[in-house]
Design an enzyme around this catalytic site. Sequence first.
Site: not given
Length: 339
Positions: A304-306, A162
């Site tokens: 975050g960001e995966g 996300e």
Amino acid sequence: MNAQPRPFDDFRALIEAMPEADVAAVDAARARQAELTKPVGSLGWLEDIAKWLAGWQRGAPHIDAPLVAVFAGNHGVVAHGVSAYPASVTQAMVANFASGGAAINQICKTFDISLRVFELALERPTGDITCEPALDERACAATMAFGMEALAAGPDVICLGEMGIGNTTAAAAIYNALYGGAPEDWVGRGAGADDAALKRKADAVRAAIALHREHLHDPFEVLRRLGGREIAAIVGAILAARVQRVPVLLDGFVVCAAAAVLAALDERALDHCMAAHVSAESAHAEALRRLGKRPLLDLGMRLGEGSGAALAVGIVKAAVACHNGMATFAEAGVAGKER
């Protein structure tokens, strides 16, 4: 007369009809591991990963088409100064993903993972959860349905991530609603909040819980009142993966808040999911404990960001390679353990 259908009814029906792992495939993977040129159990968790994949993929474990899906959304609660960054950073980071300049781009290149980024009405932040629901029922259900489209590319493993300034506040509110305690138990520094912003985060969560308290017995109401578009989309993606029997690697604090909504609806809902890592966000370890998930990695990350989920793909690939590529005792001409 029959009651009119509600926006979340279809999702409740999917949860009730969730498929389970293929026990025969798990048994076949276990039997193969017993014949490989190693002491039984000597690869530890790598063996469990291979069996987990086999059960959900209903055959020999594989990871040929992994995908990172990153969902991006903006939050009205940012107006309360809960983040070190303005909401405009969400759009800027999405552009950075598109141009290949973010950390997740580099990790995906390293492990040969496809990356898709889903923008969720960034020009329209969700409602301010301290004074109104984040989303109405129809918008939340539609966003969940949109998240399910992440599976359209046919990945054999999906990593969920996300991006959204303010979304650790929304995630903390979800955890607080589901698990109780004080807001201070669940808020953390997110993308770098100072002490004053940390207090504002706790105050925002407290106000949101007080406002919506009468409705928080239903996890879907928790989601739509306290969450955000990216969190709702991740709920949809996790559920779609379950329906299609695609193994899921969960990223950090925010992604696991989405997972927590499903776990609150059915304790079996995350059986197809592994926690990729435990982040440095202070309450993530407790959230994973509540979810019954042991993280694959602990690298002190909080991006975050995966990113944590994508890193875990390397471990999953190694597990698959060992399971499928190692010789058996018979093939190698090595004496096996005496029976």
